[in-house]
Scaffold this motif. Structure first.
Motif, PDB file in Angstrom:
ATOM      1  N   ARG A  26       0.837  -1.208   0.000  1.00 22.62           N
ATOM      2  CA  ARG A  26       0.000   0.000   0.000  1.00 22.62           C
ATOM      3  C   ARG A  26       0.873   1.259   0.000  1.00 22.62           C
ATOM      4  O   ARG A  26       0.603   2.214  -0.741  1.00 22.62           O
ATOM      5  N   GLN A  27       1.911   1.240   0.815  1.00 24.72           N
ATOM      6  CA  GLN A  27       2.787   2.417   0.890  1.00 24.72           C
ATOM      7  C   GLN A  27       3.517   2.639  -0.426  1.00 24.72           C
ATOM      8  O   GLN A  27       3.675   3.782  -0.888  1.00 24.72           O
ATOM      9  N   THR A  28       3.962   1.549  -1.042  1.00 26.27           N
ATOM     10  CA  THR A  28       4.653   1.657  -2.339  1.00 26.27           C
ATOM     11  C   THR A  28       3.731   2.251  -3.400  1.00 26.27           C
ATOM     12  O   THR A  28       4.148   3.091  -4.212  1.00 26.27           O
ATOM     13  N   LEU A  29       2.480   1.842  -3.389  1.00 22.76           N
ATOM     14  CA  LEU A  29       1.518   2.326  -4.375  1.00 22.76           C
ATOM     15  C   LEU A  29       1.157   3.793  -4.151  1.00 22.76           C
ATOM     16  O   LEU A  29       1.101   4.586  -5.104  1.00 22.76           O
ATOM     17  N   THR A  30       0.908   4.167  -2.915  1.00 26.16           N
ATOM     18  CA  THR A  30       0.460   5.532  -2.632  1.00 26.16           C
ATOM     19  C   THR A  30       1.579   6.555  -2.773  1.00 26.16           C
ATOM     20  O   THR A  30       1.307   7.734  -2.992  1.00 26.16           O
ATOM     21  N   THR A  31       2.836   6.118  -2.683  1.00 29.11           N
ATOM     22  CA  THR A  31       3.963   7.048  -2.843  1.00 29.11           C
ATOM     23  C   THR A  31       4.443   7.143  -4.282  1.00 29.11           C
ATOM     24  O   THR A  31       5.368   7.896  -4.588  1.00 29.11           O
ATOM     25  N   PHE A  35       6.648   1.305  -9.702  1.00 28.10           N
ATOM     26  CA  PHE A  35       7.281   0.863 -10.943  1.00 28.10           C
ATOM     27  C   PHE A  35       8.806   0.946 -10.893  1.00 28.10           C
ATOM     28  O   PHE A  35       9.460   0.799 -11.921  1.00 28.10           O
ATOM     29  N   GLU A  36       9.379   1.128  -9.719  1.00 25.86           N
ATOM     30  CA  GLU A  36      10.835   1.254  -9.623  1.00 25.86           C
ATOM     31  C   GLU A  36      11.535  -0.094  -9.516  1.00 25.86           C
ATOM     32  O   GLU A  36      12.764  -0.161  -9.562  1.00 25.86           O
ATOM     33  N   HIS A  37      10.799  -1.173  -9.341  1.00 33.77           N
ATOM     34  CA  HIS A  37      11.404  -2.510  -9.257  1.00 33.77           C
ATOM     35  C   HIS A  37      10.334  -3.562  -9.500  1.00 33.77           C
ATOM     36  O   HIS A  37       9.138  -3.257  -9.554  1.00 33.77           O
ATOM     37  N   SER A  38      10.788  -4.798  -9.637  1.00 35.50           N
ATOM     38  CA  SER A  38       9.861  -5.928  -9.808  1.00 35.50           C
ATOM     39  C   SER A  38       9.564  -6.550  -8.444  1.00 35.50           C
ATOM     40  O   SER A  38      10.113  -6.129  -7.418  1.00 35.50           O
ATOM     41  N   MET A  60      -1.355  -1.017  -9.704  1.00 37.07           N
ATOM     42  CA  MET A  60      -0.249  -0.307 -10.353  1.00 37.07           C
ATOM     43  C   MET A  60      -0.694   0.366 -11.645  1.00 37.07           C
ATOM     44  O   MET A  60      -0.177   1.424 -12.023  1.00 37.07           O
ATOM     45  N   LEU A  61      -1.650  -0.252 -12.341  1.00 37.99           N
ATOM     46  CA  LEU A  61      -2.094   0.279 -13.629  1.00 37.99           C
ATOM     47  C   LEU A  61      -3.393   1.072 -13.523  1.00 37.99           C
ATOM     48  O   LEU A  61      -3.873   1.619 -14.524  1.00 37.99           O
ATOM     49  N   CYS A  62      -3.959   1.154 -12.313  1.00 38.07           N
ATOM     50  CA  CYS A  62      -5.235   1.840 -12.124  1.00 38.07           C
ATOM     51  C   CYS A  62      -5.081   3.355 -12.317  1.00 38.07           C
ATOM     52  O   CYS A  62      -4.117   3.956 -11.830  1.00 38.07           O
ATOM     53  N   SER A  66      -7.311   4.360  -5.100  1.00 34.00           N
ATOM     54  CA  SER A  66      -7.877   4.886  -3.860  1.00 34.00           C
ATOM     55  C   SER A  66      -6.766   5.403  -2.958  1.00 34.00           C
ATOM     56  O   SER A  66      -5.599   5.012  -3.114  1.00 34.00           O
ATOM     57  N   PRO A  67      -7.104   6.267  -1.998  1.00 36.35           N
ATOM     58  CA  PRO A  67      -6.073   6.787  -1.078  1.00 36.35           C
ATOM     59  C   PRO A  67      -5.372   5.684  -0.290  1.00 36.35           C
ATOM     60  O   PRO A  67      -4.231   5.854   0.131  1.00 36.35           O
ATOM     61  N   GLU A  68      -6.036   4.532  -0.111  1.00 36.95           N
ATOM     62  CA  GLU A  68      -5.428   3.421   0.629  1.00 36.95           C
ATOM     63  C   GLU A  68      -4.578   2.507  -0.259  1.00 36.95           C
ATOM     64  O   GLU A  68      -3.903   1.610   0.228  1.00 36.95           O
ATOM     65  N   GLY A  69      -4.619   2.737  -1.582  1.00 39.16           N
ATOM     66  CA  GLY A  69      -3.824   1.926  -2.491  1.00 39.16           C
ATOM     67  C   GLY A  69      -4.579   0.799  -3.152  1.00 39.16           C
ATOM     68  O   GLY A  69      -3.976  -0.057  -3.810  1.00 39.16           O
TER      69      GLY A  69
END
Length: 479
Positions: A26-31, A35-38, A60-62, A66-69
């Motif tokens: 969730r944190q990776t998505l909201t920040t 897409f910086e790694h696999s 990732m492609l959305c 949402s704010p929660e990811g």
């Protein structure tokens, strides 16, 4: 639609457990750094690896995260993935059937054309451990390259695997730290099963659901399939669960285990009953699980699964104690796909050894040999069995055939080969004390000198028959 597909989680909040992994995702998505790694998801089968990977891919492609990811499931990308399993920028690959270099080449070609549009490409590889080494090598460069003026990768992969150790380190180094899907507690799975039963209007016994979860070893997908199958027999109660999951055979396995020492004829009858219901491979697996449960009960390190008769399992542990580990080692060493005859042979072999509680003799070991390109199995008896047999023969006035070799410090030494060297012979005779590495090196040096024909003073005696090269008194070499 099957229940395991119908109730597959669609958002992170639907996923059972895995709180740490979901928090990080969730944190990776909201920040905006997704897409910086696999990514790599590893865990037992049916635990939710691919499901979590699909949720991550949609998020990732959305275009309206949402704010929660969580993915919105309304944008074009989300709808395409939900409806067809792929989209313009996402593809799911079954690595078990598309594991070669040619498939990866096609993916790289698609990636090359997509870079002109500036769209990011995302691939999910299910059963990724099945990818060939050449295929994995082909992914390295695209996974490493970034889009112009960006930290985002041209290609991001989501690997889902039950065997992460088969993945190449060079691939893993391009992924975020692996997300290990934790095994869930049976109680947590039982709660999800109860929810599904209520939604489907199934009649169920809440005390049976944890048993199903334990029987399926916390594989939630298998547990959901189990309740779907049991429901076809009627209510999800103990009786129908016993019929569907063959729980009635547990008493037969216990009878077999107890009869190994006391009555081989009962063991034979049990094997015949089991053969009519399940395969020999399943019998081996179930016996090993029973013996391990009994052994752990003696150690007090693990609770006995509720689908076993606790009192009988504890008595089995008291009956055989530490030798249960030997049973498991013996049975689990059987290579290939054994037949009923193989199972009967192994059970009777155990019965022969433990008869009269002569367990101190040890358990034979099954070893696999390759003879002329064919693999075959051989039972090697315990060393102390051979020793006792020799001692008994001597006591009865018999003769024990002398061995020409001894093991010295873990190295086999043939006495006939060291007959001419008193130092080596003495060391061989005192083999019971073992040899240090330095001692073995000294003995090896003496043997080499002997073969070359070097006497105690260091002079070459000339042993052309052994390949030695003599030296004449004047210093010239002899043939």
């Amino acid at each position: 639609m099957s229940l395991d597909v119908k109730y597959r989680p669609r958002w992170f909040g639907d996923v059972l457990g895995q709180k740490s992994a979901i928090t990080i995702l969730r944190q990776t998505l909201t920040t905006g750094t997704a897409f910086e790694h696999s990514y790599l998801f590893a865990g037992i089968h049916g635990s939710g690896k691919t499901t979590l990977g699909r949720i991550l891919a949609r998020a990732m492609l959305c275009s309206d995260l949402s704010p929660e990811g969580d993915p919105c499931d309304k944008c074009a990308s989300c709808r395409d993935i939900l409806e067809s399993g792929q989209s313009e920028t996402f593809m799911e690959v079954d690595a078990a059937t598309n594991s070669g270099k040619e498939e990866i080449r096609k993916i790289k070609e698609d990636l090359m054309y997509s870079t002109f549009s500036g769209k990011k490409r995302l691939y999910l590889f299910d059963e990724s451990h099945a990818l060939s080494l050449q295929a994995l090598d082909g992914l390295l460069k695209p996974m490493e390259e970034c889009l112009p003026n960006s930290r985002d990768r041209k290609m991001v992969c989501i690997f889902c695997t039950t065997e992460p150790e088969k993945m190449r380190n060079t691939v893993l180094s391009r992924c975020a730290p692996a997300f290990i899907i934790e095994t869930l507690e049976p109680k947590l799975i039982a709660e999800r099963l109860a929810y599904i039963c209520k939604e489907e209007g199934m009649e169920f016994d809440s005390e049976v659901l944890p048993l199903i979860a334990e029987m399926k070893e916390s594989h939630i997908r298998d547990a959901i399939k189990a309740i779907e199958g049991i429901s076809r027999l009627g209510a999800i109660n103990r009786e129908n669960t016993s019929k569907y999951l063959h729980l009635d055979l547990n008493s037969v396995f216990l009878d077999l285990a107890e009869a190994i020492q006391s009555d081989p004829t009962v063991a034979a009858s049990c094997l015949k009953t089991l053969n009519n219901r399940i395969s020999p491979v399943s019998c081996y697996e179930k016996l090993c699980k029973l013996f391990m449960a009994a052994y752990k009960s003696q150690l007090g390190v693990n609770a006995i699964p509720i689908y076993w008769d606790r009192i009988r399992v504890e008595k089995l542990g008291e009956q055989f104690g530490r030798h249960l580990i030997d049973f498991v080692s013996f049975l689990s060493a059987r290579p290939g796909r054994p037949s009923l005859s193989t199972l009967e042979c192994d059970v009777f072999q155990l019965s022969k050894i433990v008869g009269g509680m002569s367990l101190d003799a040890g358990i034979p070991i099954v070893v696999q040999q390759v003879v002329s390109g064919n693999s075959e199995s051989k039972i090697v008896p315990p060393q102390n069995d051979v020793k006792k047999k020799n001692e008994k023969s001597l006591q009865e006035g018999g003769k024990v055939r002398a061995s020409h070799g001894v093991t010295v410090g873990g190295v086999f030494v043939d006495k006939r080969a060291v007959k001419g060297n008193s130092k080596v012979s003495a060391a061989a005779e005192s083999h019971q004390s073992g040899l240090e590495l330095s001692q073995f090196s000294a003995l090896l040096e003496l043997r080499v000198k002997e073969l070359l024909g070097v006497d105690s003073s260091g002079r070459h005696q000339g042993r052309p028959d052994l390949g030695g090269i003599g030296v004449d008194p004047d210093g010239g070499k002899q043939g």
